[in-house]
Design a protein around this motif. Structure first.
Motif, short mmCIF file in Angstrom:
data_model
loop_
_atom_site.label_atom_id
_atom_site.label_comp_id
_atom_site.label_asym_id
_atom_site.label_seq_id
_atom_site.Cartn_x
_atom_site.Cartn_y
_atom_site.Cartn_z
N PHE A 134 0.83 -1.20 0.00
CA PHE A 134 0.00 0.00 0.00
C PHE A 134 0.87 1.26 0.00
O PHE A 134 0.56 2.25 -0.67
N GLU A 135 1.96 1.19 0.76
CA GLU A 135 2.84 2.34 0.91
C GLU A 135 3.59 2.68 -0.38
O GLU A 135 4.20 3.75 -0.48
N ALA A 161 -0.42 -4.47 2.94
CA ALA A 161 0.19 -3.55 3.90
C ALA A 161 1.59 -4.04 4.27
O ALA A 161 1.81 -5.24 4.47
N THR A 238 -4.84 -6.93 6.49
CA THR A 238 -5.25 -5.52 6.47
C THR A 238 -5.93 -5.17 5.16
O THR A 238 -5.34 -5.31 4.08
N TRP A 243 -6.47 0.58 6.01
CA TRP A 243 -5.15 1.20 5.95
C TRP A 243 -5.26 2.66 5.51
O TRP A 243 -4.63 3.54 6.08
N HIS A 247 -3.97 6.21 7.40
CA HIS A 247 -2.79 6.87 6.84
C HIS A 247 -3.10 8.15 6.08
O HIS A 247 -2.21 8.79 5.55
#
Length: 249
Positions: A134-135, A161, A238, A243, A247
């Protein structure tokens, strides 16, 4: 148990060091800042003394085709050689789901070369192929952006995640080598265009996200199986919406 993290100062590495320590393991973050250089072999013998497990979560400093291939091949050969000398019992490497289906992308070709060295090497191993974090979605968006428009291939994806990747790696480190490739993905199969659009909207980013079948993904073309596991796989817990809510805002 002593576990050495190669790339232990990086994004995944730092999280994994903390998780392993929380679980009661002796987790050692090894990187150039700590005097360990996988590219030259410097510091590896000392770092691997009494280690049972080595986890390689390094990333190449350059994605240029020759440089990235040299990085993963040279560092992996050095790691495996030093591990054999030290008696390490389990080599774990983090790779990418679909790397063998994205051979137009230089980074993926280099990861496949890394995997092959590990498979042919002297150390029992587990290769964990994860889907896109995701990041990492913001980086994917930036890679497809020109001006105020982001063009992305209309393909499926199943992102995960980073914390879920860390959880799985920690569990694998505590177990026996599988001598196999393990695919790991998030719990939700979605579409690249949609998930990036949701991310940008949540961040109040005004870029327009457009589905473009001709869009490149870091120099290569995608199809509907490029970014998803195509067989049995482990799954993170997740969900993207959960998420995203924690965030952004």
């Amino acid at each position: 148990m002593k576990v050495v993290l190669i790339g232990g100062g990086g994004f995944i590495g730092a999280k994994l060091v903390k998780r392993l320590k929380d679980l009661g393991h002796e987790a050692v973050a090894a990187s150039r800042t700590s005097g360990v250089d996988a590219m030259t072999g410097a510091g590896l013998a000392a770092a691997f003394k009494d280690a049972q497990v080595v986890i390689d979560v390094t990333n190449a400093p350059s994605f240029e085709p020759v440089a990235v291939m040299n990085f993963f091949q040279t560092s992996t050969r050095n790691l495996l050689s030093a591990e054999a000398e030290a008696g390490v019992r389990h080599h774990i490497v983090l790779s990418v789901v679909g790397a063998d289906r994205m051979t137009e992308v230089a980074y993926m070709r280099a990861k496949i070369a890394q995997e092959r060295l590990v498979i042919a090497g002297p150390i029992p191993y587990t290769i964990v192929r994860a889907t896109q974090f995701f990041e990492f979605l913001g980086v994917i968006a930036d890679g497809g952006t020109e001006g105020d428009t982001t063009r992305l291939a209309p393909v499926q994806m199943q992102p995960i995640a980073a914390d879920d990747v860390v959880t799985v790696l920690a569990g694998i480190a505590a177990g026996a080598p599988s001598n196999s490739l393990v695919d790991l993905a998030g719990p939700d199969r979605t579409h690249l265009v949609e998930v990036v659009r949701r991310l940008l909207n949540a961040k109040r980013d005004a870029r327009q996200v457009i589905a473009d079948p001709q869009a490149f993904y870091f120099g290569g073309k995608l199809d509907d199986q490029s970014l998803v596991p195509v067989g049995p796989h482990l799954m993170g817990m997740t969900h993207f919406e959960d998420w995203l809510g924690s965030h952004t805002g």
